[in-house]
Scaffold this motif. Sequence first.
Motif, short mmCIF file in Angstrom:
data_model
loop_
_atom_site.label_atom_id
_atom_site.label_comp_id
_atom_site.label_asym_id
_atom_site.label_seq_id
_atom_site.Cartn_x
_atom_site.Cartn_y
_atom_site.Cartn_z
N GLN A 144 40.38 42.13 41.93
CA GLN A 144 40.07 40.98 42.78
C GLN A 144 41.10 39.87 42.54
OE1 GLN A 144 37.04 38.28 41.57
NE2 GLN A 144 36.17 38.08 43.62
N GLU A 146 44.20 40.08 41.62
CA GLU A 146 45.49 40.38 42.23
C GLU A 146 45.44 40.21 43.76
OE1 GLU A 146 47.44 43.92 40.90
OE2 GLU A 146 49.26 43.38 41.97
N GLN A 152 46.95 34.20 48.32
CA GLN A 152 47.49 32.86 48.11
C GLN A 152 48.96 32.80 48.52
OE1 GLN A 152 45.98 30.15 47.37
NE2 GLN A 152 47.70 28.79 46.95
N ILE B 82 32.07 34.43 43.62
CA ILE B 82 31.93 35.68 42.89
C ILE B 82 33.26 36.09 42.26
CG2 ILE B 82 31.47 38.16 43.17
CD1 ILE B 82 29.68 37.25 45.58
N ALA B 83 33.21 36.46 40.97
CA ALA B 83 34.39 37.03 40.32
C ALA B 83 34.06 38.47 39.96
CB ALA B 83 34.75 36.23 39.08
N MET B 84 34.99 39.37 40.20
CA MET B 84 34.72 40.77 39.89
C MET B 84 35.84 41.37 39.04
SD MET B 84 33.68 44.03 42.27
CE MET B 84 35.12 44.30 43.26
N THR B 86 37.24 44.85 38.33
CA THR B 86 37.17 46.24 38.79
C THR B 86 37.65 47.16 37.67
OG1 THR B 86 39.39 46.11 39.66
CG2 THR B 86 37.61 45.58 41.17
N CYS B 91 48.36 46.26 37.38
CA CYS B 91 48.70 45.21 38.33
C CYS B 91 50.02 45.57 38.99
CB CYS B 91 48.86 43.87 37.62
SG CYS B 91 47.31 43.02 37.36
N PHE B 100 51.26 34.75 37.24
CA PHE B 100 50.13 35.39 37.89
C PHE B 100 48.90 34.48 37.83
CE2 PHE B 100 46.37 38.10 37.94
CZ PHE B 100 46.64 39.00 38.96
N ILE B 103 49.26 31.19 39.94
CA ILE B 103 49.00 31.36 41.38
C ILE B 103 47.52 31.58 41.64
CG2 ILE B 103 49.53 32.72 43.46
CD1 ILE B 103 52.18 33.48 42.19
N HIS B 104 46.87 32.35 40.73
CA HIS B 104 45.45 32.59 40.93
C HIS B 104 44.65 31.30 40.79
CE1 HIS B 104 41.53 34.94 40.13
NE2 HIS B 104 41.73 34.76 41.41
N ARG B 106 45.74 28.39 41.56
CA ARG B 106 45.96 27.69 42.83
C ARG B 106 45.05 28.23 43.92
NH1 ARG B 106 51.78 27.69 42.35
NH2 ARG B 106 52.04 29.17 44.05
N ALA B 107 44.94 29.58 43.95
CA ALA B 107 44.08 30.22 44.95
C ALA B 107 42.63 29.77 44.80
CB ALA B 107 44.16 31.74 44.84
N ARG B 108 42.23 29.53 43.55
CA ARG B 108 40.85 29.12 43.28
C ARG B 108 40.69 27.60 43.27
NH1 ARG B 108 36.13 32.59 42.64
NH2 ARG B 108 36.97 34.66 42.92
N LEU B 149 42.21 40.25 32.88
CA LEU B 149 41.39 40.08 34.09
C LEU B 149 39.99 39.58 33.76
CD1 LEU B 149 42.57 43.18 36.19
CD2 LEU B 149 43.21 40.78 36.49
N ASP B 152 40.44 35.97 32.98
CA ASP B 152 40.71 35.32 34.27
C ASP B 152 39.40 35.11 35.05
OD1 ASP B 152 42.83 35.04 36.79
OD2 ASP B 152 41.02 36.11 37.36
#
Lengths: 236, 259
Positions: A144, A146, A152, B82-84, B86, B91, B100, B103-104, B106-108, B149, B152
């Motif tokens: 998730q 990645e 983004q 939700i965070a998952m 897997t 990666c 990595f 950027i994540h 920033r996405a959040r 992960l 994260d």
Amino acid sequence: MKLLVIAGPPSSGKTSLVKQIVKKMKHDMKIAFFKIDVVKAFEDVELNKEFGILARKFISGDLCPDHASVMVLGDAVEWAETNGAELFIVESAGLCLRCSPYLNQGLGIIVLSSIAGIHAPEKMGCMVTLADIAVVTKIDLVSQAEREVLVQKIKETHPDLILMETNALQGTSLHRLYEIIRKSSDIDAETLVLKGNPPLGTCTICVGKKEIGWKHHFGVIQKLDGQTAEYLYRGE
Amino acid sequence: MITELTILPGFNKVGIREGFSKITLSAGETVSIVGPTGSGKTAFITDIELLAQGDTATKRKVLVNGLVPDDEVRCNPCRKPIAMITQNTKCFADLSSEEFLRIHARARGIKDNSVVDETIELANKFTGEKIKNDSRVTVLSGGQTRSLLVADAILIGASPVILLDEIENAGIFKQEVLRIIQNTGKIIVFVTHDPVIALLTKKRIIMQNGAVKKVIIRSDLEVTAAYNLLEYDKRVSIIRERLRTGKMITEELVSASLA
């Protein structure tokens, strides 16, 4: 007639996405499908066999496939309209990334695989920046975090893009896409032009010419049916 | 804020409707999903992660606080509750661990960059092999990737719902992960084959042939069993760590582990 132009690198999942759209929408509207490729294409036969929709292909051979698409798209739109299609899906070859096949009307969709690499959205230039919708495929293959990192990156390349993620083999989470297609406006074939420039500076014949249809072009031209010169065409 | 997730029934692998009317998971609740491989465990949590609306293979629907979530919540990572984690231990993004995570973050929608160092620090508590800020995520080992992960998901995902798919398989320090994410007021769902994890959760969802077979609430006896099992598990981990570092099994260790 509604129009969808689907672009994306080879093996990104364009045809799988088309199949989900056709499966979902063929009962509501008459669909025609057109595939442009360079060497070989099987999608027309596959889609016709699986769903019984109108389907045909065009092999560009020696010609740049996006240039070929500019040439034949006028005829192809006419073919779809003459056959009473209510939704016309064009799947491009999507290869050299210098231009994009999207038109000023209908919807342009870029299909990107989750495993294409983090810099793919930036490298793909106008194929991403001129699209209306990005569909990220193969989401079952990555974490998730990645997926969100890739999404983004796409957003930073093109902030106004409508983004969706799917496992196109299963058609996961595509309701929103179907809704957008249903609500999209009908096209006016007379005023269709490309959104972006044809391969800039590489082809002195097509540079700057956004009009679609072979009658607006000169030089190396092909029609949808038949060719203009024997020696120019070595596709399939 | 999420107080409740509701899962509405879909269909099993041969198209028969699931037997339950709805499953509700409340904030602070821990749940495990158990069943043989191929029984639909991962599909179940993937439905939750995608906030499925009848548009996944199972045709289940997931409600947030009793309502259909809007598109923005489903599609925008910085609004996703939700965070998952897997089962992926790979990666593909050609980035350093630091880039990595940045950027994540920033996405959040996280502005403060100190979260990046904190995440790498936490990840290093879960794995024996140290992850450095400039380690490329593409060359991390399976255990390092999973640790990164998980960290994260806890710090950057920082969501009220955390879904974990078979964390016991990652070769990481399971006890440490469990300790950090229990009692957080979040909804935590484990897909697991591990009896310790299964018994440490309040609710067990049993899967079969793509469908929920039943939902079991843990009994008092099972609570005792869980803590006994946890003791065994700790001894097994001591032996595992000895073997992993090339040490031999000693007399005392044999008598202690069999005691």
